[in-house]
Design a protein around this motif. Sequence first.
Motif, mmCIF file in Angstrom:
data_model
loop_
_atom_site.group_PDB
_atom_site.id
_atom_site.type_symbol
_atom_site.label_atom_id
_atom_site.label_comp_id
_atom_site.label_asym_id
_atom_site.label_seq_id
_atom_site.Cartn_x
_atom_site.Cartn_y
_atom_site.Cartn_z
ATOM 1 N N SER A 1 -8.223 0.175 -4.256
ATOM 2 C CA SER A 1 -6.911 -0.465 -4.213
ATOM 3 C C SER A 1 -6.029 0.165 -5.278
ATOM 4 O O SER A 1 -6.487 0.967 -6.108
ATOM 5 C CB SER A 1 -7.051 -1.952 -4.496
ATOM 6 O OG SER A 1 -7.507 -2.136 -5.839
ATOM 7 N N ARG A 2 -4.755 -0.208 -5.307
ATOM 8 C CA ARG A 2 -3.897 0.325 -6.373
ATOM 9 C C ARG A 2 -4.376 -0.153 -7.732
ATOM 10 O O ARG A 2 -4.325 0.604 -8.708
ATOM 11 C CB ARG A 2 -2.434 -0.060 -6.156
ATOM 12 C CG ARG A 2 -1.540 0.527 -7.268
ATOM 13 C CD ARG A 2 -0.077 0.524 -6.949
ATOM 14 N NE ARG A 2 0.484 -0.815 -6.867
ATOM 15 C CZ ARG A 2 1.792 -1.050 -6.744
ATOM 16 N NH1 ARG A 2 2.637 -0.025 -6.686
ATOM 17 N NH2 ARG A 2 2.250 -2.285 -6.666
ATOM 18 N N GLU B 1 -7.633 -8.737 -8.190
ATOM 19 C CA GLU B 1 -7.222 -8.170 -6.900
ATOM 20 C C GLU B 1 -6.472 -9.208 -6.052
ATOM 21 O O GLU B 1 -6.908 -9.569 -4.951
ATOM 22 C CB GLU B 1 -8.453 -7.658 -6.140
ATOM 23 C CG GLU B 1 -9.154 -6.486 -6.796
ATOM 24 C CD GLU B 1 -8.495 -5.155 -6.438
ATOM 25 O OE1 GLU B 1 -7.388 -5.167 -5.858
ATOM 26 O OE2 GLU B 1 -9.103 -4.111 -6.729
ATOM 27 N N ARG C 1 -5.711 -8.187 -2.293
ATOM 28 C CA ARG C 1 -6.895 -8.265 -1.420
ATOM 29 C C ARG C 1 -7.254 -9.717 -1.130
ATOM 30 O O ARG C 1 -7.557 -10.081 0.012
ATOM 31 C CB ARG C 1 -8.095 -7.571 -2.073
ATOM 32 C CG ARG C 1 -8.087 -6.058 -2.052
ATOM 33 C CD ARG C 1 -9.485 -5.552 -2.391
ATOM 34 N NE ARG C 1 -9.534 -4.150 -2.700
ATOM 35 C CZ ARG C 1 -9.720 -3.181 -1.815
ATOM 36 N NH1 ARG C 1 -9.785 -3.466 -0.526
ATOM 37 N NH2 ARG C 1 -9.792 -1.918 -2.221
ATOM 38 N N GLU D 1 -4.927 -11.240 1.389
ATOM 39 C CA GLU D 1 -5.229 -10.782 2.754
ATOM 40 C C GLU D 1 -6.409 -11.553 3.335
ATOM 41 O O GLU D 1 -6.389 -11.952 4.507
ATOM 42 C CB GLU D 1 -5.543 -9.280 2.756
ATOM 43 C CG GLU D 1 -4.319 -8.393 2.631
ATOM 44 C CD GLU D 1 -4.674 -6.924 2.784
ATOM 45 O OE1 GLU D 1 -5.659 -6.616 3.500
ATOM 46 O OE2 GLU D 1 -3.987 -6.083 2.182
ATOM 47 N N GLN E 1 -13.656 -5.792 2.339
ATOM 48 C CA GLN E 1 -12.539 -6.382 1.604
ATOM 49 C C GLN E 1 -13.041 -7.432 0.622
ATOM 50 O O GLN E 1 -12.587 -7.503 -0.515
ATOM 51 C CB GLN E 1 -11.544 -7.031 2.580
ATOM 52 C CG GLN E 1 -10.571 -6.061 3.210
ATOM 53 C CD GLN E 1 -9.436 -5.696 2.259
ATOM 54 O OE1 GLN E 1 -9.622 -4.961 1.294
ATOM 55 N NE2 GLN E 1 -8.245 -6.189 2.545
ATOM 56 N N SER F 1 -12.953 -7.419 -3.583
ATOM 57 C CA SER F 1 -11.980 -8.362 -4.140
ATOM 58 C C SER F 1 -12.510 -9.097 -5.360
ATOM 59 O O SER F 1 -11.733 -9.693 -6.104
ATOM 60 C CB SER F 1 -11.575 -9.392 -3.076
ATOM 61 O OG SER F 1 -12.630 -10.314 -2.832
ATOM 62 N N GLU G 1 -1.922 -6.077 -11.232
ATOM 63 C CA GLU G 1 -1.214 -5.690 -10.017
ATOM 64 C C GLU G 1 -0.087 -6.678 -9.760
ATOM 65 O O GLU G 1 -0.183 -7.853 -10.137
ATOM 66 C CB GLU G 1 -2.197 -5.672 -8.832
ATOM 67 C CG GLU G 1 -1.591 -5.413 -7.466
ATOM 68 C CD GLU G 1 -0.889 -4.077 -7.354
ATOM 69 O OE1 GLU G 1 0.249 -3.979 -7.864
ATOM 70 O OE2 GLU G 1 -1.453 -3.152 -6.746
#
Length: 241
Positions: free
Chosen positions: A55-56, A85, A88, A91, A106, A110, A164
């Motif tokens: 992920s970023r 995260e 994530r 989502e 995922q 996460s 993030e």
Amino acid sequence: MSVINFNIAQWRAWAPGLESVDDWQAWSRQPVVLEPSDAAPDVSFLPAMQRRRLSRLARMAFSVGWPLADGHPDLPLVFISRHGETPRTFEILSDLATDQPLSPTQFSLSVHNAVIGLWSIMRGETSEMTALAAAGDGLEHGMLEAAALLEEGAPAVLLIVTEEQPPAAYSAWIDDVPFPYAVGLLITPGNQWQLSLNSAPHTLSKARWPHALNLLRTLLGQQTTCQHAWKNRVWTWQRNP
């Protein structure tokens, strides 16, 4: 009051549009909230198949940490993120809300210690690693962990703090991430810096910027002292001449 001593041997930082020391120098002189961006740091030093899993948030951690770890085998890592995260997780929750099948990948990526797990795998690193999710003074709690590792004999400790940008749905609860950022510090034994803790008799006001960014401004400037207050705790970073 408790006091720890250490050196900051090297540092690196990343945020969208802020990559070089000159970029961060300019920002530290006139700090502003960055425009929203999907930009991600360059992690081309990793194989393409490995990059795809990141992920970023993980890319930010790797981009500041990997160069600092170069030449330091068996380097303990302290990873700090208050929120982790969140994209994530959001989502996954969205899929649950609409009865969509969940992705095991995922979910596994996460969890809060996913980044240090990926770091261990990709570097073949088996040294001690810790993932912390402290509140507003997570950086300082990470420094206590790093100091304990130095006291146990580690010649250096890598400390990474990163956050993030949370999804908009979290904006009413998460107000301490002005933009995505990562700061990496290579901590070694010494007396260059002193970190002390005192108690305040009442809750103090929150700082304008996350403390990792305020510390970065101190590193880049001429100040010798940097303070950070959280609830009734007051942390003082003192740079010795």
